[in-house]
Design an enzyme around this catalytic site. Structure first.
Site, PDB file in Angstrom:
ATOM      1  N   LEU A  70      44.279  31.602  33.677  1.00 40.61           N
ATOM      2  CA  LEU A  70      45.503  31.252  34.406  1.00 40.61           C
ATOM      3  C   LEU A  70      45.749  29.747  34.423  1.00 40.61           C
ATOM      4  CD1 LEU A  70      45.014  33.849  37.224  1.00 40.61           C
ATOM      5  CD2 LEU A  70      47.052  33.711  35.781  1.00 40.61           C
ATOM      6  N   SER A 121      38.934  36.295  43.789  1.00 43.78           N
ATOM      7  CA  SER A 121      39.295  37.347  44.752  1.00 43.78           C
ATOM      8  C   SER A 121      38.435  37.351  46.003  1.00 43.78           C
ATOM      9  CB  SER A 121      39.219  38.712  44.058  1.00 43.78           C
ATOM     10  OG  SER A 121      37.892  38.976  43.666  1.00 43.78           O
ATOM     11  N   ASN A 167      44.829  39.706  53.093  1.00 43.52           N
ATOM     12  CA  ASN A 167      44.753  39.652  54.562  1.00 43.52           C
ATOM     13  C   ASN A 167      44.077  38.368  55.038  1.00 43.52           C
ATOM     14  OD1 ASN A 167      41.755  40.362  55.660  1.00 43.52           O
ATOM     15  ND2 ASN A 167      42.089  41.385  53.707  1.00 43.52           N
ATOM     16  N   TYR A 206      40.038  30.428  49.946  1.00 46.69           N
ATOM     17  CA  TYR A 206      40.675  31.583  49.291  1.00 46.69           C
ATOM     18  C   TYR A 206      41.961  31.969  50.040  1.00 46.69           C
ATOM     19  CZ  TYR A 206      41.159  36.618  48.229  1.00 46.69           C
ATOM     20  OH  TYR A 206      41.623  37.871  47.899  1.00 46.69           O
TER      21      TYR A 206
END
Ligand code: NAI
Ligand code: 15L
Length: 272
Positions: free
Chosen positions: A59, A82, A119, A143
């Site tokens: 990316l 992640s 979340n 994150y």
């Protein structure tokens, strides 16, 4: 879940993060619905099936990401770090990476992006609060901060360039809830598919933020502001409750990981 329609409705779709856990789930579920499914990841992926293209790319590699978006109608962006980690890898994959993706989308006229937020954008709210996506973010680490950046960047690309985005603040998407916290946060793979399909096919989404959770009996998130997406979860964590509570019969109410929505993420770091 539902059988694939006979006519592909999703056009030319790019799925990033295709080598990951959720990417592998969505790849096979989305393929029959697309005119073309281009899958991408920095890691190796399974070979292309009919109707697929496989492109390995990082990316943070701007030219590669610009080429990746050519000829694409819509994107499901799952790629990136992640979990909570030190800042540098998060910066490369999730901040520079999401900027590269949106710039490439703008140049190539992409209409809609489904962005896997988390979340952990709101992990410092308490577990005895019910929040919705209009409330201020309270990220629980680098994150979570990077996902909040992605949410803000996508809002800018909608306001300035009209690229629609649905940000999915995914709870915990696994085959089943692993612990007591996930009784509140669990998103089954079938409900994940329903959520992504709703996000791709709702007629108008503008810039929307929705919590990604199944129809769990006890939850901390109110999805009323995103009802226009038309997401109706059909699974629930309740069948797992007895087993998960038996495995963790007591809770330490002094532990921030027990009190706060982000769980163990709220006490990770520092990294040096
Ligand atoms: P995963 O870690 O299994 O998959 C992420 C994929 O991104 C990996 O295949 C990895 O190789 C790829 N990736 C990492 N850095 C990259 C880079 N620099 N360039 C290109 N690709 C790169 O994660 P998972 O569980 O499949 O999650 C998918 C997305 O959903 C992630 O963005 C994650 O943050 C988000 N999410 C997932 C949740 C879950 O419960 N599984 C909960 C909340 C958010
Ligand atoms: C996430 O954002 C992660 O991607 C996933 O691995 C889980 O840790 C999940 O949140 C969670 O909060 O359970």
């Amino acid at each position: 879940m539902t059988p694939a329609p006979s006519t592909p409705a999703l056009g030319r779709l790019l799925l990033t993060g295709a080598a990951g856990a959720l990417g592998q789930q969505l790849r096979s579920r989305l393929r029959p619905r697309c005119t073309l499914l281009r899958v991408s990841d920095v890691a190796a992926m399974a070979a292309a099936a009919p109707g697929e293209e496989v492109v390995q790319a990082a990316l943070e590699d701007q030219p590669a990401i610009h080429a990746l978006l050519e000829g694409i109608d819509a994107v499901v962006h799952l790629g990136g770090i992640s979990t909570e980690q030190a800042f540098e890898p998060v910066l490369q994959a999730n901040i520079i990476g999401v900027y590269n993706l949106y710039e490439a989308a703008r140049r190539h006229g992409v209409k809609r992006i489904v962005f896997a937020s988390s979340n952990h954008v709101t992990g410092f709210y308490r577990q005895d609060e019910v929040i919705d996506a209009t409330m201020p973010v309270r990220p629980d680490g680098y994150y979570g901060v990077s996902k909040a950046f992605g949410e803000n960047l996508s809002r800018f690309y909608f306001d300035r360039y009209g690229i629609e985005t649905v940000c999915l603040r995914i709870g915990s998407s696994f085959p089943e809830p692993k612990d007591r916290r996930m009784l509140a946060t669990w998103l089954s793979y079938d409900d994940l598919e329903r959520l992504v399909l709703a996000s791709l096919t709702a007629p108008v989404v503008g810039h929307s933020i929705v919590y990604g959770m199944s129809d769990n009996a006890r939850t901390w998130w109110d999805n009323t502001p995103a009802r226009h997406i038309g997401f109706r979860p059909q699974d629930s964590s309740e069948p797992y409750r007895a087993a998960r509570e038996a495995a963790q019969p007591t809770l330490d109410l002094q532990d921030p990981a027990v009190l706060l929505q982000g769980g163990a993420y709220v006490r990770m770091g520092p990294y040096e």
